[in-house]
Write a protein that holds these residues in place. Structure first.
Motif, PDB file in Angstrom:
ATOM      1  N   ARG A 161       0.869  -1.175   0.000  1.00 50.49           N
ATOM      2  CA  ARG A 161       0.000   0.000   0.000  1.00 50.49           C
ATOM      3  C   ARG A 161       0.907   1.228   0.000  1.00 50.49           C
ATOM      4  NH1 ARG A 161      -5.262   1.416   3.122  1.00 50.49           N
ATOM      5  NH2 ARG A 161      -5.688   3.390   2.096  1.00 50.49           N
ATOM      6  N   THR A 162       0.761   2.073  -0.999  1.00 56.55           N
ATOM      7  CA  THR A 162       1.638   3.224  -1.180  1.00 56.55           C
ATOM      8  C   THR A 162       0.877   4.518  -0.931  1.00 56.55           C
ATOM      9  OG1 THR A 162       2.933   2.004  -2.811  1.00 56.55           O
ATOM     10  CG2 THR A 162       3.177   4.399  -2.805  1.00 56.55           C
ATOM     11  N   PHE A 163       1.517   5.402  -0.175  1.00 54.45           N
ATOM     12  CA  PHE A 163       0.980   6.737   0.114  1.00 54.45           C
ATOM     13  C   PHE A 163       1.958   7.754  -0.438  1.00 54.45           C
ATOM     14  CE2 PHE A 163      -0.500   3.798   3.319  1.00 54.45           C
ATOM     15  CZ  PHE A 163      -1.860   4.063   3.371  1.00 54.45           C
ATOM     16  N   GLU A 164       1.431   8.835  -1.004  1.00 52.13           N
ATOM     17  CA  GLU A 164       2.297   9.868  -1.568  1.00 52.13           C
ATOM     18  C   GLU A 164       3.030  10.658  -0.489  1.00 52.13           C
ATOM     19  OE1 GLU A 164       3.117  10.282  -4.754  1.00 52.13           O
ATOM     20  OE2 GLU A 164       1.884   8.511  -5.137  1.00 52.13           O
ATOM     21  N   ASN A 165       2.345  10.896   0.646  1.00 57.11           N
ATOM     22  CA  ASN A 165       2.935  11.729   1.695  1.00 57.11           C
ATOM     23  C   ASN A 165       2.364  11.338   3.056  1.00 57.11           C
ATOM     24  OD1 ASN A 165       0.367  13.132   1.954  1.00 57.11           O
ATOM     25  ND2 ASN A 165       0.926  14.151   0.041  1.00 57.11           N
ATOM     26  N   ALA A 207       0.543  13.099   5.114  1.00 53.09           N
ATOM     27  CA  ALA A 207      -0.859  13.503   5.304  1.00 53.09           C
ATOM     28  C   ALA A 207      -1.808  12.434   4.763  1.00 53.09           C
ATOM     29  CB  ALA A 207      -1.116  14.852   4.628  1.00 53.09           C
ATOM     30  N   GLU A 208      -1.452  11.850   3.644  1.00 51.26           N
ATOM     31  CA  GLU A 208      -2.294  10.801   3.064  1.00 51.26           C
ATOM     32  C   GLU A 208      -2.359   9.577   3.985  1.00 51.26           C
ATOM     33  OE1 GLU A 208      -1.872   8.174  -0.875  1.00 51.26           O
ATOM     34  OE2 GLU A 208      -1.874  10.342  -1.284  1.00 51.26           O
ATOM     35  N   LEU A 209      -1.226   9.235   4.589  1.00 51.20           N
ATOM     36  CA  LEU A 209      -1.209   8.126   5.546  1.00 51.20           C
ATOM     37  C   LEU A 209      -2.000   8.488   6.801  1.00 51.20           C
ATOM     38  CD1 LEU A 209      -0.283   5.372   6.590  1.00 51.20           C
ATOM     39  CD2 LEU A 209       1.897   6.432   7.213  1.00 51.20           C
ATOM     40  N   ALA A 226      -4.473  10.291   7.158  1.00 49.94           N
ATOM     41  CA  ALA A 226      -5.918  10.279   6.891  1.00 49.94           C
ATOM     42  C   ALA A 226      -6.527   8.886   7.126  1.00 49.94           C
ATOM     43  CB  ALA A 226      -6.191  10.736   5.458  1.00 49.94           C
ATOM     44  N   CYS A 227      -5.683   7.889   7.315  1.00 46.87           N
ATOM     45  CA  CYS A 227      -6.164   6.512   7.536  1.00 46.87           C
ATOM     46  C   CYS A 227      -6.332   6.161   9.013  1.00 46.87           C
ATOM     47  CB  CYS A 227      -5.205   5.518   6.892  1.00 46.87           C
ATOM     48  SG  CYS A 227      -5.188   5.609   5.097  1.00 46.87           S
ATOM     49  N   VAL A 269       5.623   5.132   2.066  1.00 45.74           N
ATOM     50  CA  VAL A 269       5.311   6.556   1.925  1.00 45.74           C
ATOM     51  C   VAL A 269       6.390   7.129   1.011  1.00 45.74           C
ATOM     52  CG1 VAL A 269       4.987   8.768   3.091  1.00 45.74           C
ATOM     53  CG2 VAL A 269       4.285   6.635   4.236  1.00 45.74           C
ATOM     54  N   SER A 305       7.230  10.067   0.008  1.00 45.42           N
ATOM     55  CA  SER A 305       7.965  11.277   0.372  1.00 45.42           C
ATOM     56  C   SER A 305       8.812  11.111   1.638  1.00 45.42           C
ATOM     57  CB  SER A 305       6.983  12.437   0.576  1.00 45.42           C
ATOM     58  OG  SER A 305       6.143  12.176   1.693  1.00 45.42           O
TER      59      SER A 305
END
Length: 151
Positions: free
Chosen positions: A2-6, A8-10, A12-13, A80, A82
């Motif tokens: 599971r890949t997150f761009e940054n 903040a995106e992580l 949010a989970c 992640v 970034s």
């Protein structure tokens, strides 16, 4: 994976089951190497013949061997893009609820409990991790794992 761009995106989970890992098989060689590396050669782990007469009928993995798989589980499951680096910050609570017989296959379920901003452009993440053994209804390990990720 599971890949997150940054971060903040992580973040949010929070409150979600984020991932389940692939299965990992526990071998006698792993158990023996762990015993040697940690200085824990208890017979229930490394003496195959004696373990046949023991309470589990086969050698079992060290609880801390199971716990040490958390690093691998995170590394192969969560990314992640970034991030500069991630570090293990510790554990709040760990329980070993069932033995892990040699030859078992384990996987982890990763639930993101909290994400707290920290100094240095990072997040401290509390993961509630449940490790299950294939074919068993009872988890073998539950842990509150603290990880720090810096972007």
């Amino acid at each position: 994976m599971r890949t997150f761009e940054n971060l903040a995106e992580l973040a949010a989970c929070v409150g979600q089951d984020v991932a389940a890992t692939e299965w990992v098989q526990i071998t006698q060689q792993q158990i023996n190497q762990f015993a040697e590396a940690t200085g824990d050669p208890q017979w229930i782990h490394i003496d195959v013949e004696r373990a046949k007469q023991g309470p589990f009928g086969v050698p079992i993995a060290h609880g801390f061997l199971t716990l040490s798989l958390l690093s691998q589980f995170f590394d192969k499951t969560i990314d992640v893009r970034s991030k500069r680096m991630g570090v293990n910050y510790g554990l709040n609570k760990v329980r070993f609820m069932a033995p892990v017989p040699v030859g078992s296959r384990l996987r982890a379920h990763l639930h993101l409990h909290s994400a707290t901003p920290i100094e240095g452009n990072g997040l401290q993440l509390q993961w509630n991790v449940t490790v299950e053994r294939e074919g068993s209804d009872k988890p073998v390990c539950a842990a509150e794992s603290l990880v720090r990720i810096y972007a």
